[in-house]
Every structure is written in structure tokens, then in C-alpha cells.
Design a protein around this motif. Structure first.
Motif, PDB file in Angstrom:
ATOM      1  N   HIS A 394      34.119 -27.132  51.565  1.00  0.00           N
ATOM      2  CA  HIS A 394      33.765 -27.238  50.154  1.00  0.00           C
ATOM      3  C   HIS A 394      34.792 -26.503  49.310  1.00  0.00           C
ATOM      4  N   ALA A 395      35.512 -27.272  48.488  1.00  0.00           N
ATOM      5  CA  ALA A 395      36.511 -26.660  47.617  1.00  0.00           C
ATOM      6  C   ALA A 395      36.658 -27.545  46.400  1.00  0.00           C
ATOM      7  N   SER A 396      36.935 -26.925  45.253  1.00  0.00           N
ATOM      8  CA  SER A 396      37.060 -27.735  44.040  1.00  0.00           C
ATOM      9  C   SER A 396      38.331 -28.564  44.098  1.00  0.00           C
ATOM     10  N   MET A 400      44.067 -25.546  45.947  1.00  0.00           N
ATOM     11  CA  MET A 400      43.833 -24.121  45.688  1.00  0.00           C
ATOM     12  C   MET A 400      44.177 -23.279  46.905  1.00  0.00           C
ATOM     13  N   MET A 404      40.943 -18.164  48.344  1.00  0.00           N
ATOM     14  CA  MET A 404      39.873 -18.191  47.355  1.00  0.00           C
ATOM     15  C   MET A 404      38.579 -18.746  47.934  1.00  0.00           C
ATOM     16  N   LEU A 405      38.632 -19.290  49.144  1.00  0.00           N
ATOM     17  CA  LEU A 405      37.438 -19.909  49.729  1.00  0.00           C
ATOM     18  C   LEU A 405      36.504 -18.852  50.305  1.00  0.00           C
ATOM     19  N   SER A 406      35.248 -19.243  50.511  1.00  0.00           N
ATOM     20  CA  SER A 406      34.297 -18.359  51.184  1.00  0.00           C
ATOM     21  C   SER A 406      34.656 -18.280  52.665  1.00  0.00           C
ATOM     22  N   ASN A 409      34.113 -21.443  54.769  1.00  0.00           N
ATOM     23  CA  ASN A 409      35.074 -22.505  54.465  1.00  0.00           C
ATOM     24  C   ASN A 409      36.476 -22.147  54.934  1.00  0.00           C
TER      25      ASN A 409
ATOM     26  N   ASP B   3      31.717 -30.273  44.485  1.00  0.00           N
ATOM     27  CA  ASP B   3      31.051 -28.989  44.676  1.00  0.00           C
ATOM     28  C   ASP B   3      32.040 -27.855  44.458  1.00  0.00           C
ATOM     29  N   SER B   4      31.858 -27.124  43.393  1.00  0.00           N
ATOM     30  CA  SER B   4      32.781 -26.027  43.137  1.00  0.00           C
ATOM     31  C   SER B   4      32.078 -24.678  43.229  1.00  0.00           C
ATOM     32  N   GLN B   6      31.421 -22.997  45.749  1.00  0.00           N
ATOM     33  CA  GLN B   6      31.975 -22.142  46.789  1.00  0.00           C
ATOM     34  C   GLN B   6      33.254 -21.448  46.328  1.00  0.00           C
ATOM     35  N   THR B   7      33.755 -21.891  45.196  1.00  0.00           N
ATOM     36  CA  THR B   7      35.059 -21.379  44.797  1.00  0.00           C
ATOM     37  C   THR B   7      34.900 -20.423  43.632  1.00  0.00           C
ATOM     38  N   LEU B   8      35.951 -19.694  43.353  1.00  0.00           N
ATOM     39  CA  LEU B   8      35.916 -18.827  42.200  1.00  0.00           C
ATOM     40  C   LEU B   8      35.766 -19.687  40.955  1.00  0.00           C
ATOM     41  N   LEU B  10      36.513 -21.288  37.762  1.00  0.00           N
ATOM     42  CA  LEU B  10      37.687 -21.413  36.894  1.00  0.00           C
ATOM     43  C   LEU B  10      37.195 -21.410  35.466  1.00  0.00           C
TER      44      LEU B  10
END
Lengths: 508, 340
Positions: A394-396, A400, A404-406, A409, B3-4, B6-8, B10
Motif C-alpha cells: 500500500h503506497a500512494s 515515493m 516512508m512506508l510502514s 509495507n 490507499d494513502s 499507509q503513507t505520510l 502529503l
């Protein structure tokens, strides 16, 4: 020291500790009497080290109270704990290698006048301390020039020299040979006579049997019980340590075992100083999950790293993949042979945190993704997306930075890097360390999927339920050798733990 | 991938603001500030003349070529202190071969590049194979290279004036290649050295961003152990980084010789620091793993323009050094913001 031997020197009451949302200690009771060796036992991750870090001033936020001789104390730093008479001998040495023995002994509490160190005085005192513990080393010797075992004993000498009331020893014998262990034990006897209370953490049964006056067992951060050593024979101790219920986070067991895929003969792993693994033989079948059990320092991680070519030292091993002998001199040889190693520390050795998810996923398979060395950018993106989707990262955006991922992930990204090379053999070292239950469950399901594709998996895990639920077969390592092997039907937590601690077999 | 969670998170910033908070954005800010400085202190309109910009680029070119190689090395987390010395070796070698020995230009150029690559390769081997710290290995090469330059020249500048065995002074004709490299094209508006510099930057930049090797440089700088355990050929990649830096020094040395019409064994002293400053002002991290050639171009232009603006305003050398020092600190401070 003429302490009253019937009242505890340290009483820890209702100790609890949380890291973020994760509870690591809950309502622990712990007492240390003068002149006793108190064994603190429990599996890896049971909370032993955390409890001792609270006592020694490393962690300052916790629940509960610590009292010393009836007075509540709250050491705010290790130095403060030191001044109170609480001394720690760490698993990892805390001496400064580039300084000499004398300066190490008086680090943090130098003998000074007007701020200048009084060398001669310090030297006299240092020699007295060394003489006291029967150590025949020069106070001028640099610590880095001394063998690890002597360094360990110097640390103990340091603890003695501050007239500690309580000494915490965290696996002090792990780097000692049997002769030095004897010196350690005689030092412990001397300390007991002086009325010093000793907390001793060890995974080695023979040491526990020999030293223990009392034993406290922790399990999953909870207090199981304290008992005098004679009331807690080894089988019962092991039962206290592992007696937990398995949760149902594991998928249904599937048997995908096929023909022999990997055969290792006579593999020895060592660096310049130490031999980690001694001539190990091992086979893994296709679609099989081979679990390796063992306690910290047993050599399991080093076995996988050595097989993967991570140590640049040649030994006399023979490695066969699908019946053909292969030579692995370095990690890129292993990658070419389609052997993948998921390391046990994704941040330090698994991922390049400053690079993108795409760059990380494509790192090992970059040769195949490039033509004449020139990268195929769109090919990399689609490869990363394919692996990422399969593993549900799961990442935007895959552009990136992976840092920055958990945690879960990140671990999936590290796995995706290896799936990209279409591995034949997956070496997984603690694949679920530090990730949440949901991500763990997903990784277990993936492992079943991979074995279905015929991938062989070697699994190291310090979590017993994971080992039992996932492995087709378990081998146990102790001090660099394989000491036992269990088929899935035979596996049983207590026997595995007994073998890992160096006992043959134990029936309860 | 919607799905964002999980990420910082923005922040909802505009694209422009986001650009400004990136490394490239910060490097651009530094460059723009220097240009604004030029607009204000334009030395009675000298700043608005085309010649001023042409000269700024030309004078930055030799440093720029060094900075190109330096970028490659710094991305691996290393440093190359030997660039100025290798430049000098190349400059004197090129002058000896072309002026004294009358070698053809292209063979002389090739020989210089091979020697530069060789010296870089020695640093590279010491670092990648013998595991010396880059600072130490290239510090040694900096001294050694200077020694080589002085040894082959006897400490003398190599020019068209030469003394023969009878003590007579002969004046040789300057070989055409010197004039060719120091010439200008497009109506005298673009110097050949600037073209050489831009070519080096473009090709190396292409390798950095589009070649496997470039990706491997970044992975080593980001986490060498993780790269090694992912099968990246760490030794070879690092070795090549210093070798490429050596090649850039050779090219810069040839350009320097052509501009000075002589080979000076003292040439390039202190150039390594200017090259490092250019790379760092661009935003390439000295810790390794982050950066790029585009950023270095901005860094080169920032320092190049700053020097030029100070010189057209007739700021004395002491003032130039003071101001440049302050600007380096300010630029790097901006770069560091918001990074953990």
C-alpha cells in the motif's frame, strides 16, 4: 558489604511498558536478594531485556515502582543507576575499543583533581581491580587488542569495581569459551559472597542448572512466576517459557513438497575472528518450508548469509541446486543462481531507504530489466507494479521513497525485490519481525503460494508458533551445528527448545 | 493505489510549492538569488550584456567538468580530493605531448584520458578493494598526482618557449588543437570548452539516470550493505566511479592547458574544493544516495555566476572569498531543511 540477606535489595512492583501501541511488559513482579543468582528466563522477545533496561535507567517511562532497600528509586540514566549500585554487563560489549583498559574501567567516573585525570592514582586502582578478579592483563593494553572473552571479563571487573549491589548479566557467556566461563562462574561466586545480587539472563540450560538460586519466567511480556531453582526443574521451566496457545493467524497447512532442490554439504561460515557455523549439511526439497530453530547466537542467520555468499571467505563447501553444483562466492553469484536472502533487518541490510519503491523492487533484477545495461524505465515501473500488486504493497505512489512506508509495507517491498528475480530458493530470516498481525498473515499466505510454485523456503524465526505452523520440517541449531531434526509430525515446542538449549531430548 | 493511509500525509500544496521544497527547487532558489544579485549589482549594465553570460559559462566550464565526476563519486557516499592534481598531470602531459613532442592532437588527448582514468582507477582500487576511506585514498592521490605533475615537468611550466641543450631559447608554434579548444563558435557566442563541459555533463547524467550503473551508484550511497546483499557489484561500481572522475579530470586538464596555452604543474590547486562546493550547493548529499547531474548543473551555474558577478563589480579577492563562503553555507542550509 554486610547486607541483610533476607530482605530484597531491589523490588520491582507492577512494572509495565508500552512502545507506542505495542505492550511489551505487563504487571511484572521482580525481586533481587543480596547474595543470590536470580535467573531471568523467557523466549526471545519475552521482555527480559526491556525489564532490565528499566531497572538500569535506559527506559525512564514505565508503570509500577522500583524500590531499593525500601526506598523508591527511579534511575533516569544508566550513569545514575550505576551510582545507585546497579551495574549491567551487556550482551554487546560496552567498552570503548580504542581506549586502554584503565580508562575503560574509570569511564564516566574518572579520578580527577581540578578536572585533570590523575593517571597514577587511576592506574593503581585499576591494577587493584584487575588483581581482584584475577585478570592478568596490563592496564595500558588497548581493549581492541584483547580477545572478546577478556573484554567480557573486564566489563565484569568494572562492575565489581564500583561496588555494585546488583549486577545484571545479559548472556555473559555467549562470547566465552569453556575455560573463560569457569573464570566467570568463580567471579560470580565471589560476588555472591560479597552480598551482591546477580540477575543472570541465559538461554543455556546447563548454566541455569548450575547457577540458579531462584528463577523468574516471563512470557510475551507477562509475569509467569518466580520459584526457587529446586522447585523448577528444566522440563517445568521450559513448559513455563513456551506454554502459550497458538493463535489462528496461520493459514491452513499445505503440503507442496517435491524433489530435492538444494543440497548443502560441509558448509562452514566464519569471518576473521569467529566461526559461526561448523560444517553443516542440509537439503531442501522443492516446495518445502524448512524451519531452522535456535536461540540467539546459534549461527542460523550466519548460515543463511554464508550460503548466500555474504562472507568473503572461501570454505570447503559443496552446494548443489537441482542436482548441479554451483559456486557462490558473493551475493551476486547467489542472485544469478536465483537464490534470494531476505535479511533479518530490512532497514539496515534489506532496503535502500532513500530510493523509491520502484528502485528497490528492481534492485536485484536490474540486469534482466536492462538491455546492454541501459535501463528500461517503463519496464521497471510495470515490473514493480506487478510485484507490488501481488504482495499488496500500500503506497500512494511507487515513486515515493521506501523509507516512508510502514514496517509491513517495507517488508513487502523487500520481498518484492526478491520475487522479481523469480527465485528458486528463498532464504527468509525473520520475515515477520516487527510487523503487525495482518501483514504477518499475508506473508504466511504468500509463503504457501510460493511453495505451490515449487519455490523452496528456508525459514528462520524466533517465534515458535510461526515455526511450528509453517514448517514442513524443522532443524535445530546450537552453537553453529545442527543438533536435531524433526519432521512436521514430530515437531513440538518443548523438544525444539530443549534441543536449541543443548539438551538432547526432554520428555515432560 | 488509492490507499494513502499507509503513507505520510502529503500536505495539499500546489505543484509550485512542492517543487520549491524539493532538492531541485532549493537549488533553483539559490541560483535565482544569485541572478537577482546580478540584476541589482549589474555593474552599470554589464550584467545585461551577452558576453558576460558567455564568459560566466566559459569560466565555470573547467570546474564544471570536475564537478561532473565529483557528483558521481559523492553519490556513492565518497569524495575525490585528487581532482585538481590529476587535472595538473593531464594539463602538463597534454602540453608536453603536443608542444614538445609534436604528437597528433587526438593521440595526445587519448593518452591524457588514459592516464587520468588510470590515476582514478588507482584511487578506485584502494577504496573498493583495499577498503581505504575515500578521504584518505584520494588525499594520498592528491599529493601523489601533484608529485607526478612536478616530476615530469621538472617543476617548470610547459609552454611554447623551450630551452634546448645549448641553452638557446626556441619558440615553437602553438599547436592548432590549443586554439581549437579555446575557440568559440556561433558567432563567438559559445566557447568550445563550454560545449565540452555540457557534453560531459549530459553523457554522465544520462548514465546516472538511465543506466544500470547509475542506479547502482545510488543504491551503494544509500545503503552499501543492502546493495551488496541485493547482488549489486559494489566493488566494480565504486571502482568505476573514481575512474570516471579521473577521466573528467583529464578532460578538464586539457581544457585548462588550452585556455592557458601552457601546462602548469601547479594548475588546479584548490579546484577540488570548488568542485565539491558546486556539487553540494546543487543538493547532492555528501552522505551519498541522493542527488543528480541536473542539480550539479544548478550548483555549477550558481557558483559560476556568483564569481562572475563579484568580478564585474570589481570586488577584491578577499571580499569574493568571504561572500562565496557565506553563500555556500546558506545554500547548504537551505538544502538541509525538512530532512530528518
Amino acid at each position: 558489604m554486610n547486607s541483610d540477606l533476607s530482605t530484597p535489595v531491589i523490588t520491582m512492583k507492577g512494572i509495565g511498558k508500552q512502545f507506542g501501541k505495542v505492550r511489551v511488559l505487563e504487571n511484572i513482579e521482580f525481586e533481587i536478594f543480596p547474595g543470590e543468582v536470580h535467573i531471568l528466563a523467557g523466549e526471545n522477545g519475552a521482555g527480559k531485556s526491556t525489564l532490565m533496561k528499566i531497572l538500569s535507567g535506559v527506559y525512564t517511562s514505565y508503570e509500577g515502582t522500583i524500590s531499593m532497600a525500601g526506598k523508591v528509586i527511579a534511575p533516569a540514566t544508566p550513569l545514575e543507576a550505576n551510582h545507585m549500585g546497579i551495574s549491567v554487563i551487556h550482551q554487546e560489549l560496552s567498552l570503548i575499543p580504542s581506549m586502554n583498559v584503565r580508562d575503560n574501567l574509570f569511564l564516566g567516573r574518572p579520578v580527577t583533581s581540578l578536572g585533570f585525570i590523575r593517571d597514577r592514582e587511576q592506574n593503581k586502582k585499576a591494577l587493584a581491580v584487575l588483581n581482584d578478579v584475577g585478570l592478568d592483563v596490563s592496564a595500558d593494553a588497548f581493549v581492541e587488542d584483547l580477545p572478546i572473552s577478556i573484554q567480557q571479563l573486564i566489563e565484569i571487573a568494572k562492575a565489581i569495581s564500583i561496588n555494585a549491589k546488583v549486577i545484571i548479566m545479559d548472556e555473559p557467556s555467549s562470547s566465552l569459551n569453556s575455560k573463560d566461563v569457569e573464570i566467570l562462574f568463580s567471579l560470580i561466586e565471589k560476588l555472591k559472597e560479597q552480598g551482591c545480587g546477580i540477575v543472570y539472563i541465559s538461554h543455556r540450560m546447563e548454566e541455569i542448572e548450575r547457577l540458579a538460586n531462584r528463577i523468574t519466567v516471563l512470557r510475551d511480556g507477562k509475569f509467569v512466576g518466580t520459584a526457587p531453582a529446586e522447585k523448577l526443574p528444566i522440563p517445568k521451566l521450559i513448559n513455563w517459557m513456551v506454554g502459550r496457545e497458538l493463535t489462528n493467524i496461520f493459514p491452513r497447512y499445505e503440503m507442496n513438497r517435491g524433489k530435492e532442490k538444494l543440497r548443502i554439504e560441509n558448509l562452514t561460515v566464519s569471518d576473521n575472528e569467529k566461526t559461526f557455523v561448523k560444517s553443516v549439511n542440509l537439503t531442501v526439497k522443492s516446495g518445502e518450508i524448512l524451519g531452522i530453530a535456535g536461540l540467539q547466537g546459534c549461527g542460523a542467520s550466519e548460515l543463511l548469509l554464508g550460503l548466500f555468499g555474504g562472507y568473503n571467505k572461501k570454505t570447503a563447501e559443496h552446494i548443489y541446486l537441482n542436482g548441479k553444483e554451483i559456486s557462490i562466492k558473493n551475493p551476486s553469484d547467489a542472485v544469478k543462481s536465483k537464490i534470494a536472502l531476505l535479511t533479518n533487518d530490512r532497514k539496515a541490510t534489506g532496503l535502500v531507504l532513500s530510493m523509491s519503491i520502484i528502485a528497490n523492487i528492481c534492485m536485484s533484477g536490474l540486469v534482466e530489466l536492462s538491455r546492454w545495461g541501459w535501463r528500461n524505465i517503463s519496464g521497471e515501473i510495470s515490473a514493480a507494479e506487478k510485484q507490488g500488486d501481488a504482495l499488496q504493497i500500500h503506497a500512494s505512489s511507487y515513486e515515493m521513497e521506501v523509507g516512508m512506508l510502514s514496517g509491513g509495507n517495507q517488508q513487502k517491498a523487500a520481498i518484492a525485490k526478491w520475487m522479481q528475480i523469480s527465485p528458486e530458493v528463498l532464504l527468509l530470516d525473520e520475515p515477520t519481525r516487527g510487523i503487525d498481525v495482518g501483514a504477518k498473515h499475508e506473508i504466511y499466505q504468500l509463503m504457501n503460494e510460493w511453495t505451490k510454485q515449487g519455490i523452496s523456503i528456508v525459514l528462520i524465526t524466533s517465534e515458535m508458533p510461526e515455526l511450528l505452523a509453517m514448517s514442513d520440517r524443522v532443524v535445530v541449531m546450537h552453537r553453529g551445528s545442527i543438533t536435531a531434526e524433526f519432521s512436521r509430525e514430530e515437531t513440538d515446542a518443548e523438544n525444539i527448545l530443549a534441543a536449541a538449549m543443548g539438551k538432547e531430548t526432554i520428555r515432560v | 493505489m488509492t490507499d494513502s493511509t499507509q503513507t505520510l500525509p502529503l500536505k495539499n500544496k500546489g505543484a509550485f510549492v512542492q517543487f520549491l521544497s524539493s532538492s531541485a527547487g532549493r537549488a533553483t532558489i539559490a541560483f535565482v538569488l544569485v541572478i537577482v544579485l546580478g540584476l541589482i549589482f549589474n555593474a552599470d549594465g554589464a550584467f545585461f550584456k551577452l558576453g558576460m553570460h558567455r564568459d560566466a559559462l566559459r569560466q565555470a566550464s573547467v570546474f564544471g567538468i570536475l564537478a561532473v565526476g565529483m557528483t558521481v563519486v559523492i553519490i556513492t557516499g565518497g569524495i575525490d580530493l585528487s581532482v585538481g592534481s590529476i587535472l595538473a598531470v593531464s594539463a602538463v602531459l597534454f602540453s608536453i605531448l603536443t608542444i614538445h613532442l609534436d604528437w597528433p592532437a587526438w593521440i595526445s588527448i587519448l593518452a591524457c584520458i588514459i592516464v587520468g582514468a588510470g590515476l582514478g582507477a588507482i584511487s578506485g582500487s584502494l577504496i573498493a578493494v583495499a577498503k581505504l576511506q575515500p578521504f584518505i585514498a584520494t588525499l594520498a592521490m592528491m599529493t601523489f598526482g601533484r608529485g607526478v605533475a612536478k616530476y615530469i615537468t621538472g617543476g617548470q611550466k610547459i609552454s611554447t618557449y623551450l630551452t634546448n641543450s645549448d641553452g638557446e631559447v626556441i619558440i615553437k608554434e602553438l599547436p592548432g588543437v590549443f586554439k581549437a579548444i579555446d575557440s568559440r563558435i556561433m558567432g563567438g557566442n559559445i566557447a568550445i570548452v563550454s560545449i565540452i563541459f555540457l557534453f560531459c555533463l549530459l553523457v554522465t547524467g544520462l548514465f546516472l539516470s538511465r543506466h544500470k550503473w547509475g542506479r547502482e551508484l545510488f543504491s551503494i550511497g544509500g545503503n552499501e550493505e543492502a546493495a551488496r546483499l541485493s547482488g549489486v557489484p559494489v566493488k566494480l561500481t565504486k571502482f568505476l566511479a573514481y575512474t570516471v572522475s579521473g577521466i573528467m579530470c583529464a578532460v578538464a586538464g586539457i581544457a585548462q592547458a588550452a585556455q592557458e596555452t601552457q601546462g602548469d604543474p601547479e594548475a588546479g590547486g584548490g579546484y577540488e574544493l570548488t568542485a565539491i562546493a558546486m556539487v553540494v550547493i546543487g543538493g547532492t548529499s555528501l552522505a551519498g544516495g541522493r542527488g543528480g547531474m541536473g542539480l550539479t548543473l544548478l550548483g555549477i551555474l550558481t557558483i559560476g555566476y556568483l564569481e562572475k558577478i563579484l568580478s564585474i563589480n570589481a570586488v577584491p579577492e578577499s571580499g569574493r572569498l568571504l561572500i562565496t563562503g557565506v553563500i555556500i553555507v546558506l545554500a547548504v542550509l537551505t538544502q538541509r531543511k525538512n530532512r530528518k
